[in-house]
Design a protein around this motif. Structure first.
Motif, PDB file in Angstrom:
ATOM      1  N   PRO A 154      84.398  39.948  32.724  1.00 60.81           N
ATOM      2  CA  PRO A 154      84.981  39.007  33.676  1.00 60.81           C
ATOM      3  C   PRO A 154      84.087  38.691  34.872  1.00 60.81           C
ATOM      4  CG  PRO A 154      86.431  40.896  33.336  1.00 60.81           C
ATOM      5  CD  PRO A 154      85.201  41.126  32.546  1.00 60.81           C
ATOM      6  N   GLY A 155      83.197  39.593  35.243  1.00 63.73           N
ATOM      7  CA  GLY A 155      82.343  39.352  36.407  1.00 63.73           C
ATOM      8  C   GLY A 155      80.967  38.832  36.067  1.00 63.73           C
ATOM      9  N   MET A 156      80.776  38.401  34.810  1.00 59.91           N
ATOM     10  CA  MET A 156      79.435  37.952  34.423  1.00 59.91           C
ATOM     11  C   MET A 156      78.993  36.787  35.292  1.00 59.91           C
ATOM     12  SD  MET A 156      79.870  35.973  30.827  1.00 59.91           S
ATOM     13  CE  MET A 156      80.505  34.331  30.747  1.00 59.91           C
ATOM     14  N   GLN A 157      77.701  36.765  35.584  1.00 53.44           N
ATOM     15  CA  GLN A 157      77.153  35.695  36.405  1.00 53.44           C
ATOM     16  C   GLN A 157      75.980  35.057  35.687  1.00 53.44           C
ATOM     17  OE1 GLN A 157      76.193  37.375  40.228  1.00 53.44           O
ATOM     18  NE2 GLN A 157      78.279  37.137  40.945  1.00 53.44           N
ATOM     19  N   ILE A 158      75.919  33.753  35.793  1.00 55.14           N
ATOM     20  CA  ILE A 158      74.819  32.996  35.208  1.00 55.14           C
ATOM     21  C   ILE A 158      73.846  32.676  36.339  1.00 55.14           C
ATOM     22  CG2 ILE A 158      74.154  30.906  33.983  1.00 55.14           C
ATOM     23  CD1 ILE A 158      77.043  30.833  32.871  1.00 55.14           C
ATOM     24  N   ASP A 159      72.627  33.096  36.179  1.00 54.02           N
ATOM     25  CA  ASP A 159      71.604  32.882  37.199  1.00 54.02           C
ATOM     26  C   ASP A 159      71.317  31.383  37.334  1.00 54.02           C
ATOM     27  OD1 ASP A 159      68.701  32.531  38.094  1.00 54.02           O
ATOM     28  OD2 ASP A 159      69.036  34.669  38.460  1.00 54.02           O
ATOM     29  N   ASN A 160      71.311  30.873  38.564  1.00 48.39           N
ATOM     30  CA  ASN A 160      71.044  29.450  38.792  1.00 48.39           C
ATOM     31  C   ASN A 160      69.676  29.025  38.251  1.00 48.39           C
ATOM     32  OD1 ASN A 160      73.503  28.889  39.962  1.00 48.39           O
ATOM     33  ND2 ASN A 160      72.778  29.283  42.030  1.00 48.39           N
ATOM     34  N   ALA A 161      68.709  29.935  38.280  1.00 47.55           N
ATOM     35  CA  ALA A 161      67.381  29.606  37.759  1.00 47.55           C
ATOM     36  C   ALA A 161      67.448  29.353  36.249  1.00 47.55           C
ATOM     37  CB  ALA A 161      66.397  30.730  38.063  1.00 47.55           C
ATOM     38  N   HIS A 162      68.295  30.104  35.537  1.00 53.87           N
ATOM     39  CA  HIS A 162      68.454  29.880  34.096  1.00 53.87           C
ATOM     40  C   HIS A 162      69.091  28.519  33.829  1.00 53.87           C
ATOM     41  CE1 HIS A 162      68.473  34.485  33.360  1.00 53.87           C
ATOM     42  NE2 HIS A 162      67.253  34.009  33.440  1.00 53.87           N
ATOM     43  N   ILE A 163      70.055  28.153  34.662  1.00 54.53           N
ATOM     44  CA  ILE A 163      70.707  26.846  34.522  1.00 54.53           C
ATOM     45  C   ILE A 163      69.690  25.724  34.720  1.00 54.53           C
ATOM     46  CG2 ILE A 163      72.437  25.281  35.492  1.00 54.53           C
ATOM     47  CD1 ILE A 163      74.038  27.854  36.272  1.00 54.53           C
ATOM     48  N   ALA A 164      68.929  25.808  35.803  1.00 55.38           N
ATOM     49  CA  ALA A 164      67.935  24.769  36.105  1.00 55.38           C
ATOM     50  C   ALA A 164      66.871  24.685  35.018  1.00 55.38           C
ATOM     51  CB  ALA A 164      67.288  25.047  37.460  1.00 55.38           C
ATOM     52  N   GLU A 165      66.398  25.841  34.554  1.00 51.09           N
ATOM     53  CA  GLU A 165      65.354  25.870  33.525  1.00 51.09           C
ATOM     54  C   GLU A 165      65.868  25.259  32.223  1.00 51.09           C
ATOM     55  OE1 GLU A 165      63.602  27.224  29.961  1.00 51.09           O
ATOM     56  OE2 GLU A 165      65.342  28.295  30.712  1.00 51.09           O
ATOM     57  N   TYR A 166      67.055  25.636  31.812  1.00 49.42           N
ATOM     58  CA  TYR A 166      67.605  25.151  30.545  1.00 49.42           C
ATOM     59  C   TYR A 166      67.843  23.635  30.581  1.00 49.42           C
ATOM     60  CZ  TYR A 166      70.764  24.461  26.617  1.00 49.42           C
ATOM     61  OH  TYR A 166      71.354  23.999  25.473  1.00 49.42           O
ATOM     62  N   TYR A 167      68.539  23.164  31.611  1.00 48.89           N
ATOM     63  CA  TYR A 167      68.894  21.746  31.647  1.00 48.89           C
ATOM     64  C   TYR A 167      67.727  20.841  32.031  1.00 48.89           C
ATOM     65  CZ  TYR A 167      73.625  22.968  30.522  1.00 48.89           C
ATOM     66  OH  TYR A 167      74.725  23.435  29.855  1.00 48.89           O
ATOM     67  N   SER A 168      66.634  21.414  32.519  1.00 45.16           N
ATOM     68  CA  SER A 168      65.459  20.578  32.793  1.00 45.16           C
ATOM     69  C   SER A 168      64.660  20.306  31.522  1.00 45.16           C
ATOM     70  CB  SER A 168      64.558  21.243  33.831  1.00 45.16           C
ATOM     71  OG  SER A 168      63.952  22.415  33.297  1.00 45.16           O
ATOM     72  N   ARG A 169      64.909  21.096  30.456  1.00 46.20           N
ATOM     73  CA  ARG A 169      64.119  20.922  29.238  1.00 46.20           C
ATOM     74  C   ARG A 169      64.912  20.374  28.057  1.00 46.20           C
ATOM     75  NH1 ARG A 169      65.179  25.236  25.857  1.00 46.20           N
ATOM     76  NH2 ARG A 169      65.901  27.122  26.869  1.00 46.20           N
ATOM     77  N   VAL A 170      66.231  20.332  28.137  1.00 52.66           N
ATOM     78  CA  VAL A 170      67.009  19.824  27.004  1.00 52.66           C
ATOM     79  C   VAL A 170      67.347  18.352  27.214  1.00 52.66           C
ATOM     80  CG1 VAL A 170      68.033  22.060  26.429  1.00 52.66           C
ATOM     81  CG2 VAL A 170      69.248  20.516  27.955  1.00 52.66           C
ATOM     82  N   SER A 171      67.463  17.649  26.109  1.00 51.69           N
ATOM     83  CA  SER A 171      67.861  16.247  26.175  1.00 51.69           C
ATOM     84  C   SER A 171      69.364  16.177  26.409  1.00 51.69           C
ATOM     85  CB  SER A 171      67.546  15.537  24.857  1.00 51.69           C
ATOM     86  OG  SER A 171      66.165  15.560  24.624  1.00 51.69           O
ATOM     87  N   PRO A 172      69.814  15.216  27.199  1.00 50.72           N
ATOM     88  CA  PRO A 172      71.248  15.048  27.375  1.00 50.72           C
ATOM     89  C   PRO A 172      71.918  14.787  26.027  1.00 50.72           C
ATOM     90  CG  PRO A 172      70.040  13.673  28.926  1.00 50.72           C
ATOM     91  CD  PRO A 172      69.041  14.241  27.954  1.00 50.72           C
ATOM     92  N   PRO A 173      73.120  15.327  25.831  1.00 48.21           N
ATOM     93  CA  PRO A 173      73.795  15.132  24.554  1.00 48.21           C
ATOM     94  C   PRO A 173      74.278  13.704  24.336  1.00 48.21           C
ATOM     95  CG  PRO A 173      75.220  16.272  26.081  1.00 48.21           C
ATOM     96  CD  PRO A 173      73.869  16.143  26.738  1.00 48.21           C
ATOM     97  N   VAL A 174      74.430  12.973  25.414  1.00 50.03           N
ATOM     98  CA  VAL A 174      74.911  11.589  25.327  1.00 50.03           C
ATOM     99  C   VAL A 174      74.213  10.760  26.376  1.00 50.03           C
ATOM    100  CG1 VAL A 174      77.192  12.156  24.411  1.00 50.03           C
ATOM    101  CG2 VAL A 174      76.824  12.155  26.855  1.00 50.03           C
ATOM    102  N   VAL A 175      74.268   9.460  26.208  1.00 51.18           N
ATOM    103  CA  VAL A 175      73.683   8.533  27.179  1.00 51.18           C
ATOM    104  C   VAL A 175      74.809   7.802  27.873  1.00 51.18           C
ATOM    105  CG1 VAL A 175      72.204   6.529  27.487  1.00 51.18           C
ATOM    106  CG2 VAL A 175      71.604   8.259  25.793  1.00 51.18           C
ATOM    107  N   ILE A 176      74.787   7.799  29.191  1.00 46.74           N
ATOM    108  CA  ILE A 176      75.780   7.066  29.969  1.00 46.74           C
ATOM    109  C   ILE A 176      75.275   5.641  30.143  1.00 46.74           C
ATOM    110  CG2 ILE A 176      76.994   6.892  32.170  1.00 46.74           C
ATOM    111  CD1 ILE A 176      76.671   9.917  32.450  1.00 46.74           C
ATOM    112  N   GLN A 177      76.094   4.697  29.724  1.00 47.72           N
ATOM    113  CA  GLN A 177      75.681   3.296  29.851  1.00 47.72           C
ATOM    114  C   GLN A 177      76.552   2.566  30.820  1.00 47.72           C
ATOM    115  OE1 GLN A 177      75.088   1.350  26.125  1.00 47.72           O
ATOM    116  NE2 GLN A 177      74.258   3.184  25.185  1.00 47.72           N
TER     117      GLN A 177
END
Length: 73
Positions: A50-73
């Motif tokens: 219940p107390g697990m924490q996701i490091d903000n650096a992991h979030i930034a690193e992951y989402y800076s390298r993956v393609s968005p799943p959808v395109v907003i038009q």
């Protein structure tokens, strides 16, 4: 109250408009993607953390390298 510049306001409105139309299961699918930040900290052996924490650096690193799943038009 928060104050944003015009460009930030437009971006936030577009993000909220798009993601608020998705179902809860779609949002879980996006946020819990295999190899993503949540997937890295979750115990895959079945015990709950219940107390697990996701490091903000992991979030930034992951989402800076993956393609968005959808395109907003």
């Amino acid at each position: 109250p928060y104050e944003f510049d015009a460009d930030t306001e437009i971006l936030l409105e577009r993000v909220v408009s798009f993601y608020s139309r998705l179902s809860a299961s779609d949002l879980v699918g996006l946020s819990h993607a295999r190899g993503g930040p949540w997937h890295r900290v979750w115990s895959h052996e079945g015990s709950v953390h219940p107390g697990m924490q996701i490091d903000n650096a992991h979030i930034a690193e992951y989402y800076s390298r993956v393609s968005p799943p959808v395109v907003i038009q």
